[in-house]
Design a protein around this motif. Structure first.
Motif: not given
Length: 909
Positions: A147-160, A170-177, A617-623
């Motif tokens: 639930x802490x992934x930025x791109x899923x924030x709105x979806x999880x808010x709607x579900x829960x 998400x880039x932090x998660x994607x770059x993990x080794x 947008x910058x890939x994560x949020x609207x500018x």
């Protein structure tokens, strides 16, 4: 199909990425669907395994949440002390980043990746702390919930129904080794919750009613599994690319829909959507543009664009490729993306034409034997629609006048006729000196010229005219198409074939040169904009640079609209808006900003708007939002132009993000500095006020409680002590007030001419008691040296320097005051015979609230030398400290001479 050679640029980029990755530490994330699945427990078990391998492992921070089994795993592990920070009157503990960098273990455990740090920390987020550890080459183990992934924030808010405020890009998660999924079925998780292994009993009851409902846990578990599967899939694609693996691996369903400029395209896209939905597969829609297809009428190219946009609306990723051979481009894309299913239309060629010219389907069947093909035939309605012009429905706003193109085409055909006639005249002139076979080359040169300038159609006409004119005018019988000598039939046939081949080759060369020119221009545009954006230091500079390059590339007018503090789109404050865009519909721009979708003219959303609105947008949020009125909508919505615009907008968004991050970092640094100064001031004032106040209170109490036992000399001593301590407090308050006045800039200099001897004499008189235990030496130049300055402020400088010298030197030592006068400045030095200045602190001494570590340093606030520097600099001078060669410290300040000194001899005569 030709063997694909590796792209040198791609190989170089991969080597650079690998080198950069080798220098960084490795990040391992223990990933779970919710709290309580056992992420921290599994992480600590992994740490014990690494420790058993004799690796240097340290616990930077672990949140056990009171769970005994987790707490037990911390035994025997080295744990770094936490850092304490004061926030709103409370002492809070945080991860000590500096201690971790200094300790520099092989592996460090830092729990709670999404945690927000206490204000005043170096970074606002813990994931930024971890990024700094990775840059230092330290491996990091951490944990996070889905639930802490930025791109899923709105979806999880709607579900829960629960808004997660702490998120990770998400880039932090994607770059993990490495990602290790810690999975636990919902029933077992609820059992652990009821047993009190996650929360306390009263908290567990509330959790079951809210976040920990079975439906929520099932949905969160599916999201966590999907994220992990996507991560594994990305690793698999990266591995295939790194090892140059061409074969398709049948590990997941991936669908490619290939469309062309025909009426079957829409059917293929819809069929591909249904097939992808049934297979639950990712799907792409590709259009390969060959040189021949680039010459299609605008109405057909617009129809292809409309189909591609339909595919995007249905959830597909669209790709536009440029290649002279369609089958090669499709196979290459399929192997790069590990696609195992291709949807394509049945070949339209039949009989001998298919045998002679082949088809894309036949090539795919023979060369892509590890890919499944799905063939769709066209209906009678599709065939009729294709004959009538591909449904004859261009996109709104993309209609284009054909008169200019028709004029150019007619000019080409007329030029073909003229060049053929000119070739005939030249050939007739050369007839007596050359054989007929050699005259053929004159006509072929004309064909080459026409093909180079005007393309295939006019060059084919030039070939046919050349053969006809050569046969009529130069081959017997003259003025007839019949041929008396059969050998000339071979010459004429060869002339026609060579002319056709040359026409086709030159047309392809022109087309490829056009594509190369476009790509070069696109690369130049991207480079120029990225270079200018990189040097931009403010949002205003970014807007100016972006508007300049966008207008140059797409024409027309444009304006970048940014949100205000309430998140509402507004016009720029500098009023630099094109007049035609002053009426830009801000409600449309706000919709685009909130939905991250294109809208306005030429789109299917609010097509009646006067402009096109693109999200930035910058890939994560609207500018922000770009409002554009292009010179031609075709320059924006053609696939290759649309990709370019998306890349430019992404660069603009990232530039905005970079400036915002820099401003936040600067603001955070200012807050840290202000907090440090405030703490230093409070600490110094509390110490320096408490000491004299205690003395004053003690002396006053002794005097008040005197029952006649105190002798007169004792009373005098107590009274003198009260006066001395009160004077000390007054000096402290005056220093603080003077520093505030100097920093605020309200001090106005009262410059006058003073004899230096007079200023030094006044200072020594004031400090007579304070300097009584020291030997004072004064060395002045002969005559009456004058100083043009604010006398009161310069006296304060001298007082602070002499008090500082007296404080840091032992009784009986010598303090020397000297002055030098040059045509440009007056130089005054205060030197002592004390211990000197520690190496490297000569500049730091003049910082506010800086105090040394000796006992003498604890008797001041640390403002005296800072006040000296402010006063001297306000005069345009400078002050510095240094150690004397023979021992001791010296403070020297220079005051520039702003005008010639007065001549005193005339007034003394």
């Amino acid at each position: 199909m030709a063997i694909e050679r590796p792209d040198p640029d791609e190989l170089l980029a991969r080597v650079e990425r690998d080198n950069a990755k080798a220098r960084r530490g490795r990040l391992k994330i223990f990933f779970g669907a919710s709290a309580g699945v056992g992420k921290t427990f599994a992480m600590l078990q992994a740490v014990h395994e690494r420790r058993a391998e004799n690796l240097d492992v340290v616990i930077g921070l672990v949140e056990t949440h009171g769970r005994k089994e987790t707490q037990a795993l911390l035994e025997g592990l080295e744990i770094l002390p936490k850092r304490e920070l004061e926030y709103k009157g409370r002492r809070l503990e945080e991860f000590d980043l500096d201690a971790a960098l200094k300790r520099r273990p092989a592996i460090i455990v830092v729990d709670e990746l999404a945690h927000s740090n206490v204000p005043g920390s170096r970074h606002p987020k813990r994931w930024q702390d971890i990024d700094e550890l990775l840059d230092a080459g330290i491996d990091v183990y951490t944990a996070v919930n889905v639930q802490h992934l930025e791109s899923l924030n709105d979806d999880i808010n709607q579900i829960s129904g629960v808004k997660t405020r702490e998120t990770v890009p998400d880039t932090v998660f994607e770059k993990a080794d490495e990602i290790e999924l810690i999975d636990l079925p919902p029933n077992e998780l609820l059992l652990r919750l009821r047993e009190g292994k996650i929360y306390l009993p009263h908290q567990a009851e509330e959790a079951v009613k809210n976040f920990f409902r079975p439906g929520n846990l099932i949905a969160l578990r599916e999201l966590a599994l999907r994220q992990t599967a996507n991560r594994v899939d990305a690793q698999m694609l990266d591995y295939r690319e790194g090892h140059a693996i061409q074969e398709v691996w049948q590990v997941s369903e991936r669908l490619l829909v290939c469309i062309g400029p025909n009426a079957l395209a829409e059917r293929l896209v819809r069929a591909g959507k249904r097939l992808a939905a049934n297979l639950r597969a990712d799907w792409l829609v590709a259009y390969v543009e060959t040189p021949e297809l680039q010459r299609l009428p605008s109405i057909k190219r617009d129809a292809v664009l409309r189909v591609l946009r339909l595919a995007e609306q249905l959830g597909a990723e669209t790709v536009t490729l440029s290649s002279p051979i369609i089958s090669d481009a499709i196979i290459k894309l399929a192997r790069e993306r590990n696609i195992n299913k291709i949807v394509i239309g049945k070949p339209r060629r039949r009989g001998w034409r298919r045998w002679l010219f082949g088809s894309v389907v036949d090539v795919l069947i023979s060369q892509a034997d590890d890919i499944n093909l799905y063939l769709f035939g066209s209906s009678k309605h599709d065939q009729e629609s294709g004959r009538s012009g591909f449904k004859n429905s261009p996109l709104p706003g993309l209609s284009q006048s054909r008169s200019a193109k028709n004029r150019k085409r007619y000019r080409g055909y007329l030029s073909a006729v003229a060049v053929s006639l000119l070739s005939t005249v030249v050939s007739y002139a050369l007839l007596r000196g050359l054989d007929l076979a050699n005259l053929v080359m004159v006509y072929l040169l004309g064909v080459v010229f026409i093909a180079t300038r005007y393309g295939r159609g006019p060059s084919v006409l030039a070939s046919l005219l050349g053969v006809g004119l050569f046969d009529i005018l130069f081959v017997q019988p003259y003025f007839s198409f019949s041929v008396a000598d059969s050998q000339y039939l071979v010459v004429l046939l060869g002339m026609l074939v060579v002319g056709m081949v040359i026409s086709n080759l030159m047309a392809n060369v022109r087309s490829q040169a056009k594509v190369a020119s476009f790509r070069e221009r696109r690369a130049a545009t991207l480079y120029a904009m990225s270079k200018q954006l990189a040097s931009s230091q403010s949002e205003q500079q970014i807007v100016l640079a972006a508007n300049k390059h966008l207008q140059s590339e797409f024409g027309g007018r444009n304006v970048i609209l940014l949100p205000d503090r309430q998140g509402r789109i507004a016009y720029p404050a500098d009023k630099s808006v094109p007049e035609s865009l002053l009426g830009a519909d801000l409600s449309v721009a706000q919709w685009v900003f909130e939905h991250n979708e294109v809208a306005g003219q030429g789109t299917n959303t609010l097509p009646g708007a006067a402009a096109v609105y693109f999200p930035i947008n910058d890939g994560e949020a609207m500018q922000g939002v770009l409002a554009m009125q292009p010179a031609s909508l075709r320059r924006v919505f053609l696939p290759e132009q649309q990709k370019l615009l998306e890349t430019l907008l992404r660069q603009i968004g990232q530039a905005f993000l970079r400036v915002q991050v820099a401003e936040r970092a600067k603001s955070t640094q200012l807050e840290i500095t202000a907090e440090r100064l405030r703490n230093s001031l409070l600490s110094a004032i509390s110490h320096d006020l408490r000491t004299p106040l205690a003395a004053i209170v003690g002396s006053a109490s002794a005097l008040m409680e005197d029952n006649g036992l105190l002798k007169p000399e004792d009373k005098q001593a107590l009274t003198q002590g009260i006066a001395d301590e009160a004077e000390r407090m007054s000096q402290l308050i005056n220093n603080i007030l003077d520093m505030a006045r100097l920093d605020s800039g309200v001090v106005k200099l009262n410059r006058q001419w003073y004899p230096i001897e007079e200023i030094i004499g006044a200072v020594l008189a004031r400090l007579k008691k304070r300097l009584a235990m020291h030997v004072i030496s004064v060395h002045l130049p002969p005559g009456v040296p004058m100083l043009h300055a604010d006398g009161i402020l310069i006296q304060q400088v001298m007082i602070n320097l002499l008090e500082n010298a007296a404080r840091y030197t032992p009784p009986g030592s010598r303090i020397t005051i000297s002055a030098r006068i040059t045509p440009d400045a007056a130089i005054i030095t205060v030197a002592d015979d004390g211990p000197g200045i520690p190496h490297g602190l000569e500049t730091q001494l003049f910082e506010k609230f800086y105090q040394g570590h000796s006992e003498a340093a604890q008797s001041g606030v640390g403002l005296g030398l800072a006040i000296c520097r402010s006063i001297v600099e306000s005069h345009g001078g400078r002050i510095h400290a240094f150690n004397k060669p023979q021992g001791g410290a010296a403070f020297e300040f220079t005051l520039p001479a702003t005008e010639a000194p007065p001549v005193l001899a005339e007034h003394l005569g």
